[in-house]
Write a protein that holds these residues in place. Structure first.
Motif, PDB file in Angstrom:
ATOM      1  N   ASP A 187      27.218 126.130  46.019  1.00 33.47           N
ATOM      2  CA  ASP A 187      26.195 125.400  46.792  1.00 33.47           C
ATOM      3  C   ASP A 187      25.337 124.502  45.890  1.00 33.47           C
ATOM      4  N   VAL A 188      25.124 124.923  44.646  1.00 32.92           N
ATOM      5  CA  VAL A 188      24.338 124.085  43.723  1.00 32.92           C
ATOM      6  C   VAL A 188      25.176 122.876  43.278  1.00 32.92           C
ATOM      7  N   ILE A 189      26.491 123.057  43.088  1.00 27.56           N
ATOM      8  CA  ILE A 189      27.352 121.911  42.739  1.00 27.56           C
ATOM      9  C   ILE A 189      27.340 120.893  43.884  1.00 27.56           C
ATOM     10  N   GLU A 190      27.460 121.403  45.113  1.00 33.64           N
ATOM     11  CA  GLU A 190      27.463 120.480  46.265  1.00 33.64           C
ATOM     12  C   GLU A 190      26.146 119.711  46.344  1.00 33.64           C
ATOM     13  N   ALA A 191      25.068 120.357  45.923  1.00 34.13           N
ATOM     14  CA  ALA A 191      23.746 119.711  45.991  1.00 34.13           C
ATOM     15  C   ALA A 191      23.580 118.599  44.949  1.00 34.13           C
ATOM     16  N   PHE A 192      24.506 118.509  43.967  1.00 30.63           N
ATOM     17  CA  PHE A 192      24.423 117.433  42.966  1.00 30.63           C
ATOM     18  C   PHE A 192      24.359 116.062  43.646  1.00 30.63           C
ATOM     19  N   VAL A 193      25.116 115.921  44.743  1.00 29.63           N
ATOM     20  CA  VAL A 193      25.184 114.600  45.393  1.00 29.63           C
ATOM     21  C   VAL A 193      24.731 114.662  46.849  1.00 29.63           C
ATOM     22  N   LYS A 194      23.956 115.706  47.171  1.00 30.31           N
ATOM     23  CA  LYS A 194      23.422 115.798  48.538  1.00 30.31           C
ATOM     24  C   LYS A 194      22.133 114.986  48.567  1.00 30.31           C
ATOM     25  N   ASN A 195      22.238 113.762  49.087  1.00 26.37           N
ATOM     26  CA  ASN A 195      21.115 112.842  48.957  1.00 26.37           C
ATOM     27  C   ASN A 195      21.226 111.804  50.078  1.00 26.37           C
ATOM     28  N   VAL A 196      20.207 111.697  50.916  1.00 24.11           N
ATOM     29  CA  VAL A 196      20.297 110.779  52.058  1.00 24.11           C
ATOM     30  C   VAL A 196      20.440 109.330  51.609  1.00 24.11           C
ATOM     31  N   ALA A 197      19.889 108.984  50.464  1.00 20.84           N
ATOM     32  CA  ALA A 197      19.990 107.598  49.976  1.00 20.84           C
ATOM     33  C   ALA A 197      21.452 107.241  49.700  1.00 20.84           C
ATOM     34  N   ILE A 198      22.195 108.191  49.111  1.00 24.28           N
ATOM     35  CA  ILE A 198      23.616 107.932  48.809  1.00 24.28           C
ATOM     36  C   ILE A 198      24.385 107.781  50.123  1.00 24.28           C
ATOM     37  N   ASP A 199      24.179 108.737  51.047  1.00 24.37           N
ATOM     38  CA  ASP A 199      24.902 108.698  52.329  1.00 24.37           C
ATOM     39  C   ASP A 199      24.607 107.404  53.066  1.00 24.37           C
ATOM     40  N   SER A 200      23.324 106.999  53.064  1.00 17.43           N
ATOM     41  CA  SER A 200      22.968 105.824  53.834  1.00 17.43           C
ATOM     42  C   SER A 200      23.505 104.549  53.189  1.00 17.43           C
ATOM     43  N   ALA A 201      23.578 104.481  51.856  1.00 12.58           N
ATOM     44  CA  ALA A 201      24.157 103.306  51.186  1.00 12.58           C
ATOM     45  C   ALA A 201      25.638 103.177  51.541  1.00 12.58           C
ATOM     46  N   VAL A 202      26.362 104.296  51.494  1.00 13.37           N
ATOM     47  CA  VAL A 202      27.803 104.248  51.784  1.00 13.37           C
ATOM     48  C   VAL A 202      28.033 103.893  53.252  1.00 13.37           C
ATOM     49  N   ALA A 203      27.205 104.471  54.156  1.00 14.16           N
ATOM     50  CA  ALA A 203      27.352 104.173  55.592  1.00 14.16           C
ATOM     51  C   ALA A 203      27.094 102.693  55.866  1.00 14.16           C
ATOM     52  N   ALA A 204      26.132 102.101  55.177  1.00 17.30           N
ATOM     53  CA  ALA A 204      25.815 100.672  55.378  1.00 17.30           C
ATOM     54  C   ALA A 204      26.989  99.792  54.930  1.00 17.30           C
ATOM     55  N   PHE A 205      27.661 100.158  53.842  1.00 16.18           N
ATOM     56  CA  PHE A 205      28.823  99.370  53.396  1.00 16.18           C
ATOM     57  C   PHE A 205      29.926  99.391  54.451  1.00 16.18           C
ATOM     58  N   VAL A 206      30.185 100.586  54.994  1.00 17.64           N
ATOM     59  CA  VAL A 206      31.246 100.728  56.007  1.00 17.64           C
ATOM     60  C   VAL A 206      30.893  99.904  57.249  1.00 17.64           C
ATOM     61  N   LYS A 207      29.628 100.004  57.690  1.00 16.27           N
ATOM     62  CA  LYS A 207      29.182  99.282  58.887  1.00 16.27           C
ATOM     63  C   LYS A 207      29.356  97.775  58.688  1.00 16.27           C
ATOM     64  N   ASP A 208      28.923  97.252  57.542  1.00 16.96           N
ATOM     65  CA  ASP A 208      29.019  95.814  57.270  1.00 16.96           C
ATOM     66  C   ASP A 208      30.477  95.360  57.260  1.00 16.96           C
ATOM     67  N   PHE A 209      31.332  96.182  56.657  1.00 15.16           N
ATOM     68  CA  PHE A 209      32.760  95.807  56.580  1.00 15.16           C
ATOM     69  C   PHE A 209      33.394  95.802  57.963  1.00 15.16           C
ATOM     70  N   GLU A 210      33.011  96.817  58.771  1.00 11.31           N
ATOM     71  CA  GLU A 210      33.582  96.894  60.125  1.00 11.31           C
ATOM     72  C   GLU A 210      33.100  95.725  60.976  1.00 11.31           C
ATOM     73  N   GLU A 211      31.876  95.281  60.749  1.00 15.79           N
ATOM     74  CA  GLU A 211      31.375  94.111  61.494  1.00 15.79           C
ATOM     75  C   GLU A 211      32.193  92.875  61.131  1.00 15.79           C
ATOM     76  N   LEU A 212      32.616  92.804  59.880  1.00 22.35           N
ATOM     77  CA  LEU A 212      33.396  91.656  59.411  1.00 22.35           C
ATOM     78  C   LEU A 212      34.843  91.715  59.900  1.00 22.35           C
ATOM     79  N   CYS A 213      35.431  92.922  59.810  1.00 26.87           N
ATOM     80  CA  CYS A 213      36.892  93.017  60.002  1.00 26.87           C
ATOM     81  C   CYS A 213      37.336  93.820  61.220  1.00 26.87           C
ATOM     82  N   GLY A 214      36.419  94.535  61.864  1.00 26.29           N
ATOM     83  CA  GLY A 214      36.800  95.322  63.030  1.00 26.29           C
ATOM     84  C   GLY A 214      36.664  96.817  62.758  1.00 26.29           C
ATOM     85  N   GLU A 215      36.415  97.557  63.865  1.00 25.21           N
ATOM     86  CA  GLU A 215      36.164  98.992  63.753  1.00 25.21           C
ATOM     87  C   GLU A 215      37.337  99.741  63.130  1.00 25.21           C
ATOM     88  N   GLY A 216      37.049 100.611  62.227  1.00 25.39           N
ATOM     89  CA  GLY A 216      38.093 101.446  61.623  1.00 25.39           C
ATOM     90  C   GLY A 216      38.889 100.748  60.526  1.00 25.39           C
TER      91      GLY A 216
END
Ligand code: E4P
Length: 225
Positions: free
Chosen positions: A190-219
């Motif tokens: 559980d402590v290893i998993e917490a190394f990268v448990k961070n809302v800032a990381i999740d939200s940055a990655v989600a924003a990249f996916v959203k922007d790409f899908e807007e450009l090229c289509g869902e999925g």
């Protein structure tokens, strides 16, 4: 810094190995007791999964020097000679370390709370010493500082013994030791998993996916353009 898993639950071990670069597994009698299964059954399962080359650390339980040596021989015969035998850093343990080193066994000196224990373990031939960071903190001392002092002692005396820091409760403790060049840390899943448990990381990655899908289509991903 090497990173090991401090647990014996095979599903948790497999889950961490699935994503992270892991160097091995450490256990202790309390960890084995939590699982409630026959110790060697569990340990063989772990050895088979991590492979012959990965580090597996298993603790001798006997209190006498002779008993520790018998435990060590049994551990090596069941799990391979390359398995690290954890020996408590108490007087009978220091003697067992010296004898086992004569047999070229891999030794991890465990239950380290003070630099003096680490010094004696290194002189007794231990390959690793395992200071218990969080347990030292809980006693009102500074676990990180103890590990750093041990590292300084080893460096100034030219000892090849490495530190395998143990007993962590958060990722900051692990990071501080990594910054100091500690040889290895063993950390609960559980402590290893917490190394990268961070809302800032999740939200940055989600924003990249959203922007790409807007450009090229869902999925869509690069692979299916
Ligand atoms: C490792 O050698 C120790 O057995 C272990 O890390 C102790 O961890 P704990 O303080 O979380 O029980």
């Amino acid at each position: 810094m090497k990173l090991l898993i401090d647990d014996a639950h095979i599903d948790l071990i497999k889950n961490i190995y699935r994503y992270y670069p892991i160097d091995g597994v450490t256990t202790n009698p309390t960890i084995l007791a939590k699982g409630g299964r026959a110790p060697f059954e569990v340990l063989k399962e772990i050895r088979e999964f991590i492979g012959e080359e990965a580090e597996l650390h298993v603790q001798a339980v006997a209190g006498t020097t002779e008993g520790m040596i018998e435990d060590a021989h049994k551990i090596q015969s069941e799990l391979g000679k390359n398995t690290f035998v954890k020996i408590p850093s108490i007087p009978t343990g220091f003697k067992a370390m010296q004898i086992l080193k004569g047999e070229e066994a891999n030794i991890t000196a465990t239950a380290i709370y003070t630099p003096m224990q680490a010094y004696l373990a290194a002189k007794s031939g231990a390959d690793y010493v395992a200071p218990y960071i969080n347990r030292i903190d809980n006693m009102g001392f500074n676990g990180i500082q103890v590990a750093k002092e041990i590292q300084d002692i080893f460096r100034s005396n030219g000892y090849e013994t490495q530190i395998l820091a143990a007993s962590f409760k958060n990722s900051q403790q692990v990071l501080e030791l990594c910054q100091y060049g500690i040889g290895a840390s063993t950390v609960a899943p559980d402590v290893i998993e917490a190394f990268v448990k961070n809302v800032a990381i999740d939200s940055a990655v989600a924003a990249f996916v959203k922007d790409f899908e807007e450009l090229c289509g869902e999925g869509k991903t690069m692979a299916n353009l």
